[in-house]
Design a protein around this motif. Structure first.
Motif, short mmCIF file in Angstrom:
data_model
loop_
_atom_site.label_atom_id
_atom_site.label_comp_id
_atom_site.label_asym_id
_atom_site.label_seq_id
_atom_site.Cartn_x
_atom_site.Cartn_y
_atom_site.Cartn_z
N PRO A 8 -7.82 -15.28 35.71
CA PRO A 8 -7.57 -16.62 35.20
C PRO A 8 -6.11 -17.05 35.20
N PHE A 9 -5.19 -16.11 35.26
CA PHE A 9 -3.78 -16.50 35.18
C PHE A 9 -3.15 -16.69 36.55
N GLY A 10 -3.84 -16.35 37.62
CA GLY A 10 -3.30 -16.51 38.95
C GLY A 10 -2.09 -15.63 39.23
N TYR A 11 -2.05 -14.47 38.64
CA TYR A 11 -0.92 -13.56 38.83
C TYR A 11 -0.97 -12.94 40.21
N HIS A 119 -11.54 2.13 28.47
CA HIS A 119 -11.99 2.68 29.76
C HIS A 119 -11.40 2.00 30.98
N GLY A 120 -10.64 0.94 30.79
CA GLY A 120 -10.15 0.18 31.93
C GLY A 120 -8.88 0.75 32.54
N PHE A 121 -8.75 0.54 33.84
CA PHE A 121 -7.52 0.87 34.56
C PHE A 121 -6.53 -0.25 34.31
N ALA A 122 -5.34 0.09 33.82
CA ALA A 122 -4.36 -0.92 33.45
C ALA A 122 -3.36 -1.14 34.58
N SER A 123 -3.09 -2.40 34.87
CA SER A 123 -2.02 -2.74 35.81
C SER A 123 -1.22 -3.89 35.19
N PHE A 124 0.05 -3.92 35.52
CA PHE A 124 0.95 -4.91 34.95
C PHE A 124 1.26 -5.94 36.01
N MET A 132 3.94 -12.77 31.99
CA MET A 132 3.50 -11.39 32.17
C MET A 132 2.11 -11.21 31.60
N ALA A 133 1.39 -10.24 32.15
CA ALA A 133 0.08 -9.87 31.60
C ALA A 133 -0.29 -8.48 32.11
N MET A 134 -1.18 -7.85 31.34
CA MET A 134 -1.80 -6.60 31.79
C MET A 134 -3.24 -6.93 32.14
N ARG A 135 -3.67 -6.35 33.23
CA ARG A 135 -5.05 -6.51 33.66
C ARG A 135 -5.74 -5.16 33.52
N PHE A 136 -6.91 -5.17 32.93
CA PHE A 136 -7.72 -3.96 32.79
C PHE A 136 -8.96 -4.13 33.64
N ARG A 155 -1.99 -11.22 27.85
CA ARG A 155 -0.55 -11.46 27.80
C ARG A 155 0.03 -10.60 26.68
N PRO A 156 1.35 -10.34 26.69
CA PRO A 156 1.95 -9.48 25.66
C PRO A 156 1.66 -9.95 24.23
N GLN A 157 1.82 -11.24 23.95
CA GLN A 157 1.61 -11.71 22.58
C GLN A 157 0.15 -11.61 22.18
N THR A 158 -0.74 -11.85 23.12
CA THR A 158 -2.17 -11.74 22.83
C THR A 158 -2.52 -10.31 22.44
N LEU A 159 -2.04 -9.35 23.20
CA LEU A 159 -2.33 -7.95 22.90
C LEU A 159 -1.73 -7.56 21.55
N SER A 160 -0.53 -8.04 21.26
CA SER A 160 0.10 -7.78 19.96
C SER A 160 -0.74 -8.38 18.82
N ASP A 161 -1.23 -9.59 19.00
CA ASP A 161 -2.07 -10.24 17.99
C ASP A 161 -3.38 -9.49 17.78
N ILE A 162 -3.95 -8.99 18.87
CA ILE A 162 -5.19 -8.21 18.77
C ILE A 162 -4.93 -6.92 18.01
N ARG A 163 -3.78 -6.30 18.25
CA ARG A 163 -3.44 -5.07 17.52
C ARG A 163 -3.33 -5.36 16.03
N THR A 164 -2.68 -6.45 15.67
CA THR A 164 -2.55 -6.82 14.26
C THR A 164 -3.92 -7.05 13.63
N MET A 165 -4.77 -7.82 14.30
CA MET A 165 -6.10 -8.10 13.79
C MET A 165 -6.93 -6.82 13.68
N THR A 166 -6.86 -5.98 14.71
CA THR A 166 -7.63 -4.73 14.70
C THR A 166 -7.15 -3.81 13.59
#
Length: 189
Positions: A8-11, A119-124, A132-136, A155-166
């Motif tokens: 969706p981000f067209g990276y 379980h996902g393979f991570a790429s930056f 920036m974003a990580m794709r799994f 995206r970095p902020q999204t992942l940070s927000d998910i960590r806080t919520m989790t």
């Protein structure tokens, strides 16, 4: 889901030759933060996942659950369902039913994301403009599509927000399990 929906981000992967790794220092810092966030999220899931299963196993030894199915299934979704099935029964879990139903609901709500992060393979990926974003990526085969692959982007902020919520949800879950263990005399067991 077609290829466009999966990205969706067209990276497009872009490499900088600032050092032997090909990434600039700002990208390395972002990768480190995102990998740390991923680790924190995965650890949170693991804590709750273990305690759900542990409680099912412990309930097998309680007379209140003699007629309940307290065998521990292999698949995680079935373990969560097994725990949830014990909540309405008369017994020690019923005293915290509302709280444990929230734990189960929170866990189920995050299940798809958990699958990708665990379980996902991570790429930056980053754009020339600095986004920036990580794709799994995961293989999710079906009978008709044995090599089916799916991706989830963060995206970095999204992942940070998910960590806080989790982390907040895990803290709630841990408090409930600690209360149960204290009440049942399982602390230190």
């Amino acid at each position: 889901m077609d290829q466009e929906d999966r990205q969706p981000f067209g990276y497009t992967p872009v490499r900088k030759d600032e050092d032997a790794g090909g990434f600039g220092s700002e990208h390395k810092r972002a990768i480190d933060r995102m990998m740390s966030d991923r680790g924190g999220i995965v650890n949170s899931f693991a804590q709750v996942e273990y305690l759900l299963a542990d409680t099912v196993v412990r309930c097998a030894d309680l007379a209140a659950y003699d007629k309940a199915d307290t065998t521990l299934p292999y698949r995680l979704d079935q373990r969560v369902a097994r725990f949830a099935a014990l909540l309405p029964l008369p017994g020690p879990l019923n005293d915290q039913r509302d709280s444990f139903e929230r734990v189960v609901s929170d866990f189920r709500e995050a299940e798809e994301r958990r699958q990708f992060l665990v379980h996902g393979f991570a790429s930056f990926h980053f754009t020339r403009s600095g986004d920036m974003a990580m794709r799994f990526d995961r293989f999710m085969p079906t009978r008709d599509e044995p090599a089916r692959r799916r991706s989830m982007w963060f995206r970095p902020q999204t992942l940070s927000d998910i960590r806080t919520m989790t982390s907040e949800r895990t803290s709630f879950a841990l408090a409930e399990f600690i209360a149960l263990h204290t009440r049942m005399g399982w602390v230190g067991d």
